[in-house]
Design a protein around this motif. Sequence first.
Motif, short mmCIF file in Angstrom:
data_model
loop_
_atom_site.label_atom_id
_atom_site.label_comp_id
_atom_site.label_asym_id
_atom_site.label_seq_id
_atom_site.Cartn_x
_atom_site.Cartn_y
_atom_site.Cartn_z
N ASN A 177 33.05 -12.44 39.26
CA ASN A 177 33.64 -10.86 39.69
C ASN A 177 31.23 -10.79 39.19
O ASN A 177 31.23 -9.61 40.20
N GLN A 178 31.59 -10.92 38.11
CA GLN A 178 29.52 -10.34 38.51
C GLN A 178 28.74 -11.26 36.81
O GLN A 178 29.36 -12.19 36.83
N VAL A 179 27.74 -11.84 37.83
CA VAL A 179 27.18 -12.50 37.46
C VAL A 179 25.46 -11.69 36.58
O VAL A 179 25.17 -10.79 37.01
N VAL A 180 25.85 -12.70 35.57
CA VAL A 180 23.44 -12.14 34.78
C VAL A 180 23.53 -13.42 34.53
O VAL A 180 23.80 -14.25 34.16
N ASP A 181 21.54 -12.45 35.23
CA ASP A 181 20.53 -12.76 34.93
C ASP A 181 20.61 -14.61 36.08
O ASP A 181 19.67 -15.15 35.38
N VAL A 182 21.33 -15.09 36.92
CA VAL A 182 21.51 -15.67 37.96
C VAL A 182 20.86 -15.54 38.96
O VAL A 182 19.80 -16.47 39.69
N ILE A 183 20.86 -14.74 39.09
CA ILE A 183 20.14 -14.02 40.13
C ILE A 183 19.22 -12.45 40.06
O ILE A 183 19.76 -12.18 39.07
N LYS A 184 17.97 -12.58 40.99
CA LYS A 184 16.74 -11.74 40.85
C LYS A 184 17.08 -10.08 41.97
O LYS A 184 16.83 -10.89 43.05
N CYS A 185 16.85 -9.73 41.27
CA CYS A 185 16.94 -8.63 42.33
C CYS A 185 15.30 -8.77 42.89
O CYS A 185 14.37 -8.51 42.68
N ARG A 186 15.75 -7.97 44.71
CA ARG A 186 14.48 -8.62 45.39
C ARG A 186 14.07 -6.99 45.47
O ARG A 186 12.72 -6.89 45.71
N ASN A 187 14.70 -6.05 45.06
CA ASN A 187 14.33 -4.78 45.11
C ASN A 187 12.72 -4.26 44.52
O ASN A 187 13.10 -4.07 43.70
N PRO A 188 11.17 -4.29 44.61
CA PRO A 188 10.34 -3.87 44.44
C PRO A 188 10.83 -2.75 43.64
O PRO A 188 10.15 -2.41 42.72
N ARG A 189 11.24 -1.47 43.53
CA ARG A 189 11.35 -0.36 43.26
C ARG A 189 13.16 -0.26 42.18
O ARG A 189 13.15 0.93 41.65
N CYS A 190 13.51 -1.15 41.90
CA CYS A 190 14.33 -1.97 41.41
C CYS A 190 14.27 -1.62 39.90
O CYS A 190 12.88 -1.82 40.16
N ILE A 191 15.46 -1.00 39.07
CA ILE A 191 14.39 -0.80 38.15
C ILE A 191 14.23 -2.45 37.33
O ILE A 191 13.29 -2.84 36.34
N GLU B 235 11.62 -3.07 34.36
CA GLU B 235 11.19 -2.99 33.04
C GLU B 235 12.28 -4.62 32.66
O GLU B 235 12.87 -4.88 33.86
N GLN B 236 10.89 -5.12 32.57
CA GLN B 236 11.04 -6.58 31.86
C GLN B 236 12.56 -6.48 30.82
O GLN B 236 12.22 -8.12 30.81
N GLY B 237 12.65 -6.43 29.93
CA GLY B 237 13.74 -6.55 29.20
C GLY B 237 14.92 -6.35 29.88
O GLY B 237 16.34 -7.13 29.17
N LEU B 238 15.76 -5.73 30.86
CA LEU B 238 16.24 -5.32 31.67
C LEU B 238 17.23 -7.20 31.98
O LEU B 238 16.45 -7.35 32.61
N HIS B 239 18.87 -7.37 31.93
CA HIS B 239 19.59 -7.63 32.21
C HIS B 239 19.40 -7.77 33.58
O HIS B 239 20.08 -6.96 34.59
N HIS B 240 19.74 -8.20 34.83
CA HIS B 240 19.76 -9.12 36.28
C HIS B 240 21.08 -8.93 36.94
O HIS B 240 21.71 -10.31 35.94
N ILE B 241 21.55 -7.44 36.18
CA ILE B 241 23.50 -8.31 36.17
C ILE B 241 23.80 -7.50 38.05
O ILE B 241 23.28 -6.44 38.80
N PHE B 242 24.56 -8.70 38.81
CA PHE B 242 24.50 -8.15 40.32
C PHE B 242 26.33 -8.52 40.12
O PHE B 242 26.93 -9.25 39.65
N VAL B 243 27.09 -7.69 40.61
CA VAL B 243 28.02 -7.30 40.85
C VAL B 243 29.01 -8.05 42.43
O VAL B 243 28.15 -7.14 43.36
N LEU B 244 29.78 -8.22 42.54
CA LEU B 244 30.64 -8.95 43.73
C LEU B 244 31.13 -8.28 44.44
O LEU B 244 32.09 -7.30 43.67
N SER B 245 30.88 -8.11 45.88
CA SER B 245 31.60 -6.67 46.73
C SER B 245 31.76 -6.56 48.06
O SER B 245 32.14 -6.04 48.13
N ASP B 246 31.53 -8.38 48.08
CA ASP B 246 32.64 -9.14 49.43
C ASP B 246 33.18 -10.12 49.05
O ASP B 246 32.24 -11.03 49.16
N GLU B 247 33.98 -10.90 49.03
CA GLU B 247 34.48 -11.99 48.33
C GLU B 247 34.32 -12.80 49.41
O GLU B 247 33.64 -14.41 49.40
#
Length: 143
Positions: free
Chosen positions: A95-109, A113-125
């Motif tokens: 349901n969630q992966v941490v530090d596996v995918i990196k966000c490609r949005n240049p305006r994403c926090i 912010e270098q210390g934040l974890h890249h957290i992605f949530v499953l939106s469509d199985e």
Amino acid sequence: MLNIGAIKEGFVLDHIKAGKAMTIYHDLRLDKLDCTVAIIKNAQSSKMGRKDIIKVECSIDYLDLDVLGFIDHNITVNVIKDEEIIEKRALKLPNQVVDVIKCRNPRCITSIEQGLHHIFVLSDEKTETYRCKYCEEAARKRD
């Protein structure tokens, strides 16, 4: 014929798509473990034609099943104890992966912010699509 000995305690990742074992080896950070790892590439398979296999002689607790499920939820995880398979674990899309995918949005926090974890949530199985927790940027599961 190639002969890789039995492992006393650990796990075997079976039914890996041919050619993907090294990617999985690095994504699971198996190179950081101080244990025996055997990688078998392009093994014959009646089910898949060709497959890769990874044998690891250490506790299953070192394996991140969420990362493995994200990479390929069709991989078979065999838990070994005293040279016998004691359990087969089924994988699923996490349901969630941490530090596996990196966000490609240049305006994403996470880009600022270098210390934040890249957290992605499953939106469509069905399409195996994940969204960034912070900015909702979509990312497809990689092959």
